[in-house]
Design a protein around this motif. Structure first.
Motif, PDB file in Angstrom:
ATOM      1  N   CYS A   1      49.846  37.853  48.757  1.00 52.38           N
ATOM      2  CA  CYS A   1      48.734  36.925  48.570  1.00 52.38           C
ATOM      3  C   CYS A   1      47.835  37.265  47.397  1.00 52.38           C
ATOM      4  O   CYS A   1      46.909  36.525  47.103  1.00 52.38           O
ATOM      5  N   LYS A   2      48.056  38.398  46.713  1.00 53.92           N
ATOM      6  CA  LYS A   2      47.179  38.742  45.593  1.00 53.92           C
ATOM      7  C   LYS A   2      47.435  37.813  44.417  1.00 53.92           C
ATOM      8  O   LYS A   2      48.577  37.633  44.008  1.00 53.92           O
ATOM      9  N   PRO A   3      46.419  37.224  43.864  1.00 55.26           N
ATOM     10  CA  PRO A   3      46.614  36.338  42.730  1.00 55.26           C
ATOM     11  C   PRO A   3      47.127  37.108  41.522  1.00 55.26           C
ATOM     12  O   PRO A   3      46.670  38.191  41.216  1.00 55.26           O
TER      13      PRO A   3
ATOM     14  N   THR B   1      49.500  38.512  40.841  1.00 59.87           N
ATOM     15  CA  THR B   1      50.086  39.018  42.062  1.00 59.87           C
ATOM     16  C   THR B   1      49.271  38.152  43.059  1.00 59.87           C
ATOM     17  O   THR B   1      48.191  37.818  42.729  1.00 59.87           O
TER      18      THR B   1
ATOM     19  N   GLY C   1      44.522  32.266  44.321  1.00 63.66           N
ATOM     20  CA  GLY C   1      43.252  32.908  44.667  1.00 63.66           C
ATOM     21  C   GLY C   1      42.051  32.072  44.269  1.00 63.66           C
ATOM     22  O   GLY C   1      41.028  32.610  43.852  1.00 63.66           O
TER      23      GLY C   1
ATOM     24  N   LYS D   1      37.005  30.676  41.615  1.00 60.38           N
ATOM     25  CA  LYS D   1      37.620  31.961  41.942  1.00 60.38           C
ATOM     26  C   LYS D   1      36.998  32.521  43.213  1.00 60.38           C
ATOM     27  O   LYS D   1      35.772  32.615  43.333  1.00 60.38           O
TER      28      LYS D   1
ATOM     29  N   PHE E   1      41.267  37.284  47.617  1.00 62.93           N
ATOM     30  CA  PHE E   1      42.728  37.255  47.566  1.00 62.93           C
ATOM     31  C   PHE E   1      43.278  36.447  48.755  1.00 62.93           C
ATOM     32  O   PHE E   1      42.870  36.622  49.890  1.00 62.93           O
TER      33      PHE E   1
ATOM     34  N   ASN F   1      39.731  34.429  53.141  1.00 62.46           N
ATOM     35  CA  ASN F   1      40.660  35.087  52.219  1.00 62.46           C
ATOM     36  C   ASN F   1      41.556  36.043  53.004  1.00 62.46           C
ATOM     37  O   ASN F   1      41.142  37.145  53.369  1.00 62.46           O
TER      38      ASN F   1
ATOM     39  N   SER G   1      42.238  39.598  51.438  1.00 59.40           N
ATOM     40  CA  SER G   1      41.036  40.408  51.223  1.00 59.40           C
ATOM     41  C   SER G   1      40.358  40.813  52.518  1.00 59.40           C
ATOM     42  O   SER G   1      39.553  41.753  52.543  1.00 59.40           O
TER      43      SER G   1
END
Length: 546
Positions: free
Chosen positions: A24-26, A28, A300, A317, A320, A338, A341
């Motif tokens: 799920c990391k933007p 990434t 994200g 923005k 994550f 999120n 996160s």
């Protein structure tokens, strides 16, 4: 929603067994509030319904109208379903402070709140259950067994039914809110993961995630019969769904397409897809109907869409893996869960600026906003009396008067009323009452019903519309018929001027008969006294002795 759980049924490895924190990391996340105006009302506001025509009298009242809830007597709370920790985190919207986590079932994915703000329903994927939470105490109740792998919940506007989308069984389970009993499952498409109900309560839309863009659909369910209709073709892998407050459009977030499909509710026809961020999952529309916020898991970000034109704005923005999104009743703040996160990002709707992230439980997904309503009070009634025929403009002063589910005069509802922006005044038209008397004016909201006191008294006065004959010779008793309203059979007193008519009786609330006393020459007001209240003075009640 657990990305790993969902990925087991998708066409690629994006969501299949990859740790959530990595994938799920933007690289990434009434009404109206139109200011003060002078209105000649041609409609009424009833709880949960739009302003509608129905005035029997013409009047002009200066009020600030509110249906968005900006002044509602309630504390807004944000409920966040934490899939990884099996909990729900309540956040106080006024302070953005999270409270103690509430233990629910395994892998809680979706959450929805009843319109009265009393119960939050949480769909537990791995438990195959729904947990009801008592909002006033944040205590979870016994789990309710539903279909396989429930992912999302939506409650009908009348608060009677909670619909649960069961991804594993391809069904929707209706739950009777009053008893928490589940009904027969409703078959829909493959992998139903999102659900929303139209504001008129007629249709529940179900997003069927399915595999591949060719089979991605939304199923409309007729709420009155629980019968599913023909599937509606949308973008690839639909997941989040929300309906505009005016009930005209359902917005569907398509994870695989990176788009949102608007569906015209009247015809169930999909419109042109709206390009948003990467892998949109959640969508919510502001209560004022101006903006749809879309949470984009892959990028994200959150994309705001202008509802009037279906134009997407610049991406916002957030944390994550933004998953779910919900908006406060006053349309001031959008909250984004999120998932990667472990946080929630508040967005100021007026500026689309994100605020500081709020730490919640592990892997937050589903998110909803509820309210704890305060009980209303009535401290003053401006017009203390009026005719039993009703239509008297009465201003009710108090506290916590909105959202009013009912304004009642002695238990009889006023069909027409207006509430000011501060929720401190209601202008109501008094309803009709059969017999004269003093009643309590009460206001009922989700917070309760106002306590009765002497300050809320309203006197319904009897009315004489005609007397037959309206004249007679002086010094002679004469039989007179009295027509009107509000009379009490076998319980009314009749006077000609100050002279009591001993030989008199009221037979119905609209008819009395009396022998006039032997009166001198002159004009005398005929009066009927009911429950200590005397008829309104009118020319129709004058008797001439000649």
């Amino acid at each position: 929603m657990s990305v790993g759980r969902m990925g087991a049924r998708t066409r690629d490895d994006r969501l299949a067994g990859v740790p959530l924190a990595e994938c799920c990391k933007p690289g990434t996340q009434s009404t109206l509030a139109e200011g003060t105006k002078t209105f000649t009302p041609e409609g009424s506001r009833r709880s949960g319904r739009p302003w509608r025509c129905g005035f029997g009298a013409v009047l002009a009242v200066t009020f600030v109208l509110s249906v968005t809830g900006s002044a509602w007597a309630a504390t807004a709370w944000v409920y966040v379903a934490n899939q990884g920790s099996g909990t729900v985190t309540p956040i106080e919207a006024a302070t953005n402070k999270p409270g103690a986590e509430i233990k629910v079932g395994t892998l809680p994915a979706g959450v929805a709140v009843t319109p009265d703000g009393k119960t939050a329903y949480v769909a537990n994927d791995l438990s195959g259950t729904v947990t009801p939470i008592e909002v006033a105490t944040n205590k979870p109740g016994p789990e309710i067994k539903v279909g396989g792998e429930p992912r999302a919940v939506a409650v009908t506007p009348d608060g009677k039914t909670a619909y649960v989308a069961n991804q594993g069984s391809g069904t929707v389970t209706p739950i009777e809110v009053a008893t928490n009993k589940p009904g027969p499952e409703i078959g829909v498409g493959s992998n139903p993961v999102g659900i929303a109900v139209t504001p008129d309560g007629k249709t529940a839309y179900v997003a069927n995630f399915e595999s591949g863009t060719e089979s991605s659909t939304v199923t409309p369910i007729e709420v009155a019969t629980n019968k599913p209709g023909p599937p509606i073709k949308v973008g690839g892998e639909p997941i989040g769904i929300a309906v505009t407050p005016d009930g005209k459009t359902a917005y569907v977030a398509n994870a695989a397409s990176g788009t949102v499909t608007p569906i015209e509710v009247a015809t169930n026809k999909p419109g042109a897809e709206i390009k948003v961020g990467g892998e949109p999952f959640g969508v919510a529309v502001t209560p004022d109907g101006k903006t749809a916020y879309v949470a984009n898991l892959g990028s994200g970000t959150v994309t705001p869409i202008e509802v009037a034109t279906n134009t997407p704005g610049p991406e916002i923005k957030v944390g994550f893996g933004p998953f779910g999104v919900a908006v406060t009743p006053d349309s001031k703040t959008a909250y984004v869960a999120n998932s990667a996160s472990g946080t929630v990002t508040p967005i100021e709707v007026a500026t689309n600026k994100p605020g500081g992230e709020i730490t919640v439980g592990s892997e937050p997904g589903g998110i909803a906003v509820t309210r704890i309503f305060q009980a209303p009070t009535v401290t003053k009634v401006s017009a203390t009396s009026g005719p039993v025929t009703g239509d008297k403009v009465v201003t009710i002063t108090g506290t916590n008067l909105s959202p009013a589910a009912a304004v009642e005069f002695g238990g009889v509802p006023a069909n027409t009323y207006f509430i000011n922006e501060a929720a401190t005044e209601i202008a109501a038209l008094s309803p009709v009452r059969e017999v004269a008397g003093t009643v309590d004016v009460t206001v009922r909201t989700p917070g309760g019903t106002s306590k009765t006191t002497t300050k809320d008294h309203y006197k319904y006065l009897p009315v004489i519309t005609s007397i037959k004959p309206n004249s007679g010779p002086a010094g002679v008793e004469q039989q007179v018929e009295i027509l009107g309203a509000g009379f009490k059979p076998a319980g009314s007193e009749i006077f000609f001027g100050a002279t009591f008519a001993g030989n008199a009786e009221c037979f119905t609330p609209t008819f009395c008969a009396a022998y006039s006393p032997a009166l001198p020459k002159g004009k005398f007001e005929v009066k009927v006294k009911v429950n200590g209240l005397t008829t309104i003075k009118t020319k129709a009640a004058l008797f001439t002795s000649f």
